[in-house]
Scaffold this active site. Structure first.
Site, PDB file in Angstrom:
ATOM      1  N   SER A  12       0.854  -1.193   0.000  1.00  0.00           N
ATOM      2  CA  SER A  12       0.000   0.000   0.000  1.00  0.00           C
ATOM      3  C   SER A  12       0.884   1.236   0.000  1.00  0.00           C
ATOM      4  CB  SER A  12      -0.882   0.019   1.249  1.00  0.00           C
ATOM      5  OG  SER A  12      -1.395   1.327   1.417  1.00  0.00           O
ATOM      6  N   HIS A  37      -1.455  -1.473  -3.911  1.00  0.00           N
ATOM      7  CA  HIS A  37      -2.731  -1.165  -3.266  1.00  0.00           C
ATOM      8  C   HIS A  37      -2.793   0.353  -3.064  1.00  0.00           C
ATOM      9  CE1 HIS A  37      -6.088  -2.339  -0.548  1.00  0.00           C
ATOM     10  NE2 HIS A  37      -5.699  -1.306   0.200  1.00  0.00           N
ATOM     11  N   ASP A  39      -4.828   3.392  -1.477  1.00  0.00           N
ATOM     12  CA  ASP A  39      -5.839   3.721  -0.472  1.00  0.00           C
ATOM     13  C   ASP A  39      -6.388   5.118  -0.709  1.00  0.00           C
ATOM     14  OD1 ASP A  39      -6.028   1.430   1.314  1.00  0.00           O
ATOM     15  OD2 ASP A  39      -3.914   1.814   1.738  1.00  0.00           O
ATOM     16  N   MET A  41      -8.943   7.951   0.288  1.00  0.00           N
ATOM     17  CA  MET A  41      -9.747   8.365   1.457  1.00  0.00           C
ATOM     18  C   MET A  41     -10.241   9.791   1.245  1.00  0.00           C
ATOM     19  SD  MET A  41      -7.384   6.958   4.562  1.00  0.00           S
ATOM     20  CE  MET A  41      -6.453   5.433   4.430  1.00  0.00           C
ATOM     21  N   HIS A  70      -8.599   0.950  -3.401  1.00  0.00           N
ATOM     22  CA  HIS A  70      -9.461   0.698  -2.241  1.00  0.00           C
ATOM     23  C   HIS A  70     -10.145   2.027  -1.917  1.00  0.00           C
ATOM     24  CE1 HIS A  70      -9.546  -0.273   2.381  1.00  0.00           C
ATOM     25  NE2 HIS A  70     -10.752  -0.125   1.853  1.00  0.00           N
ATOM     26  N   MET A  72     -12.197   4.322   0.062  1.00  0.00           N
ATOM     27  CA  MET A  72     -12.785   4.625   1.369  1.00  0.00           C
ATOM     28  C   MET A  72     -13.414   6.002   1.248  1.00  0.00           C
ATOM     29  SD  MET A  72      -9.646   3.116   3.632  1.00  0.00           S
ATOM     30  CE  MET A  72      -8.533   3.122   2.231  1.00  0.00           C
ATOM     31  N   MET A 141     -10.949  -6.216   6.135  1.00  0.00           N
ATOM     32  CA  MET A 141     -10.157  -5.230   6.891  1.00  0.00           C
ATOM     33  C   MET A 141      -9.786  -5.824   8.247  1.00  0.00           C
ATOM     34  SD  MET A 141      -9.799  -2.641   4.925  1.00  0.00           S
ATOM     35  CE  MET A 141      -8.821  -1.694   6.114  1.00  0.00           C
ATOM     36  N   ASP A 177      -6.244  -6.691   4.870  1.00  0.00           N
ATOM     37  CA  ASP A 177      -5.661  -5.342   4.851  1.00  0.00           C
ATOM     38  C   ASP A 177      -5.612  -4.753   6.255  1.00  0.00           C
ATOM     39  OD1 ASP A 177      -4.919  -2.737   4.263  1.00  0.00           O
ATOM     40  OD2 ASP A 177      -6.708  -2.266   3.089  1.00  0.00           O
TER      41      ASP A 177
END
Ligand code: DX5
Ligand code: ZN
Length: 222
Positions: A12, A37, A39, A41, A70, A72, A141, A177
């Protein structure tokens, strides 16, 4: 677990040094890395902000590695097209952020990406059951989403064995994760997880990312 496929580590970039991201990604590539990966957000679904499609696009230009986004974020449907045209190969969404989970998965696939659902530590794994035939990936998660460097929560794996036959029947790849590091990865190698996301255990000051990646992989296979 997809039969015959060795487990992978998905670094990540959340913990990477973004001032030299290209160099850090190259270090992963040189070490044999296959996937990254990303992330995403929004400061709303989770209390932290990272990056959006522009950075995904920049990373796409740096590497041919598989990129899993991913998300979020609240209202992911609004941004699916942007992330997929930016180069995301896999899009992972949290069911509670979707107006209709089935429609979101369908939209991701019709835009040409693989699709997955993410289950938080305080949610039941079985919530994905109605969608298994539309999913390529399940992301479990093992920390609450939002930040790197948190401690692994072992209880998130309690219901995995029960779900296993259904996951296999539907060829759904299982990924975990959060809190995956030199201390935790060794005990997780026999439970049929296909992908291990690792952020702070790969991108840190103690060694180049590629070296950390190789060490983690050795612990996973040892
Ligand atoms: C947390 C993110 C993770 C994070 C993992 O919200 O989804 O991908 O980067 O970080 P580590 O590996 O440091 O727990
Ligand atoms: Zn993540």
């Amino acid at each position: 677990m997809i039969p015959g496929t060795p487990p992978k580590i998905s670094p990540s970039v959340l913990s990477a040094d973004f001032s030299r991201l290209g160099e850090q990604i190259n270090s992963i590539v040189a070490a044999g890395g296959e996937v990254l990966h990303l992330d995403v957000m929004d400061g709303h679904y989770v209390p932290n902000l990272t990056f959006g499609p522009l950075v995904v696009k920049a990373i796409r230009k740096m590497t041919d590695l598989e990129l899993e986004a991913h998300l979020m974020i609240s209202n992911p449907d609004k941004y699916l097209e942007s992330f997929i045209s930016a180069g995301a190969d896999v899009v992972l969404v949290h069911p509670s952020t979707c107006e209709s989970v089935a429609d979101t998965l369908k939209a991701i696939k019709s835009l040409g990406s693989k699709a997955g659902l993410v289950v938080n530590p305080d949610e039941k794994l079985e919530l994905v059951v109605p969608y298994l035939d539309q999913m390529d990936q399940l992301l479990i998660m093992s920390v609450f989403p939002g930040f790197g460097g948190q401690s692994f929560i072992p209880s998130v794996l309690n219901d995995l064995a029960q779900l296993r036959p259904l996951l296999e029947d539907n060829d759904v790849l299982v990924e975990i994760d959060g809190g995956i590091n030199q201390q935790t990865i060794g005990s997780l190698n026999q439970i049929g997880i296909d992908r291990f996301v690792a952020g702070s255990a790969v991108f840190n000051a103690s060694a180049p990312p590629g070296e950390n990646y190789i060490n983690l992989l050795a612990l996973l296979n040892g």
